[in-house]
Every structure is written in structure tokens, then in C-alpha cells.
Design a protein around this motif. Structure first.
Motif, short mmCIF file in Angstrom:
data_model
loop_
_atom_site.label_atom_id
_atom_site.label_comp_id
_atom_site.label_asym_id
_atom_site.label_seq_id
_atom_site.Cartn_x
_atom_site.Cartn_y
_atom_site.Cartn_z
N ASP A 164 0.81 -1.22 0.00
CA ASP A 164 0.00 0.00 0.00
C ASP A 164 0.84 1.28 0.00
O ASP A 164 0.33 2.37 0.19
CB ASP A 164 -0.97 0.01 1.17
N ALA A 165 2.15 1.15 -0.23
CA ALA A 165 3.05 2.30 -0.31
C ALA A 165 3.54 2.46 -1.74
O ALA A 165 3.69 1.47 -2.46
CB ALA A 165 4.23 2.11 0.63
N ALA A 166 3.76 3.70 -2.14
CA ALA A 166 4.25 3.96 -3.49
C ALA A 166 5.26 5.10 -3.45
O ALA A 166 5.26 5.91 -2.52
CB ALA A 166 3.10 4.33 -4.41
N ARG A 167 6.09 5.16 -4.47
CA ARG A 167 7.10 6.20 -4.59
C ARG A 167 7.10 6.69 -6.03
O ARG A 167 7.23 5.91 -6.97
CB ARG A 167 8.48 5.63 -4.22
N ALA A 168 6.92 7.99 -6.20
CA ALA A 168 6.97 8.57 -7.55
C ALA A 168 8.41 8.57 -8.05
O ALA A 168 9.36 8.48 -7.25
CB ALA A 168 6.43 10.00 -7.52
N ASP A 169 8.61 8.66 -9.35
CA ASP A 169 9.95 8.65 -9.94
C ASP A 169 10.84 9.76 -9.39
O ASP A 169 12.05 9.60 -9.31
CB ASP A 169 9.87 8.78 -11.46
N TYR A 170 10.24 10.88 -9.01
CA TYR A 170 11.03 12.01 -8.50
C TYR A 170 11.26 11.93 -6.99
O TYR A 170 11.93 12.79 -6.42
CB TYR A 170 10.36 13.34 -8.86
N GLU A 171 10.73 10.92 -6.32
CA GLU A 171 10.90 10.76 -4.87
C GLU A 171 12.02 9.78 -4.57
O GLU A 171 12.27 8.85 -5.34
CB GLU A 171 9.60 10.28 -4.23
N ARG A 172 12.67 9.98 -3.45
CA ARG A 172 13.75 9.10 -3.01
C ARG A 172 13.48 8.65 -1.58
O ARG A 172 12.87 9.38 -0.79
CB ARG A 172 15.10 9.82 -3.06
N ILE A 173 13.96 7.48 -1.25
CA ILE A 173 13.91 6.99 0.12
C ILE A 173 15.25 7.32 0.76
O ILE A 173 16.30 7.00 0.20
CB ILE A 173 13.67 5.47 0.15
N VAL A 174 15.19 7.99 1.89
CA VAL A 174 16.43 8.32 2.61
C VAL A 174 16.33 7.79 4.03
O VAL A 174 15.23 7.63 4.58
CB VAL A 174 16.73 9.84 2.63
N ILE A 175 17.48 7.52 4.59
CA ILE A 175 17.55 7.01 5.96
C ILE A 175 18.16 8.09 6.85
O ILE A 175 19.18 8.69 6.49
CB ILE A 175 18.42 5.74 6.03
N ILE A 176 17.51 8.32 7.99
CA ILE A 176 18.11 9.15 9.04
C ILE A 176 18.28 8.27 10.26
O ILE A 176 17.62 7.25 10.40
CB ILE A 176 17.26 10.40 9.37
N THR A 177 19.18 8.64 11.13
CA THR A 177 19.42 7.83 12.32
C THR A 177 18.23 7.93 13.28
O THR A 177 17.48 8.91 13.26
CB THR A 177 20.69 8.28 13.06
N ARG A 178 18.09 6.92 14.07
CA ARG A 178 17.04 6.91 15.09
C ARG A 178 17.20 8.11 16.02
O ARG A 178 16.23 8.80 16.35
CB ARG A 178 17.11 5.60 15.88
#
Length: 78
Positions: A51-65
Motif C-alpha cells: 500500500d506504499a508507493a514512490r513517484a519517480d522524482y521521490e527518493r527513500i532516505v535514511i536518518i538515524t534513530r
């Protein structure tokens, strides 16, 4: 659009004295938030739930807890 303020502790306050690892969260003038984090789109895109989606212009980034937990007090409820 402009950065209005940092949300949470500065990278230096979280122990980043060298500037090599500086995840950060900022509130923007339109009420949105911007995040500086480690690029992880290729790694995590296949892991997104159905149920999650990401557009071509979106990125997944990680930040620390720690970055997110220390920002919690500065994130508005509304």
C-alpha cells in the motif's frame, strides 16, 4: 520555499564533529519538512509494503534513530 528552522538537535550536538555524517530535519516555509539522509531508494524500494508507493522524482532516505527521536519535541502536533 525556504528553510524556516531546524527540527531537533544539530549534527554537532548529536556527535558529528567531522561533518561526515549529518542527517538533519528542517521545517519549510510551506509547512513541509525536508530531510537530509543517506540515499537508500535502490535498497529499500523492493521492501515497500503493497500500500506504499514512490513517484519517480521521490527518493527513500535514511536518518538515524537519534536524529528523529531528538526532533520529536520540536515537531508540531498540528
Amino acid at each position: 520555499m525556504k528553510i524556516v528552522r531546524r527540527v531537533g538537535a544539530t549534527p554537532r550536538e548529536r556527535g558529528s564533529a567531522t561533518g561526515q555524517s549529518c542527517p538533519d530535519i528542517f521545517e519549510l516555509s510551506d509547512g513541509s519538512f525536508a530531510v537530509i539522509g543517506r540515499e537508500a531508494t535502490k535498497e529499500l524500494d523492493p521492501e515497500l509494503p503493497p500500500d506504499a508507493a514512490r513517484a519517480d522524482y521521490e527518493r527513500i532516505v535514511i536518518i538515524t534513530r537519534e536524529t528523529l527521536l531528538r526532533a520529536k519535541k520540536d515537531i508540531p502536533d498540528a
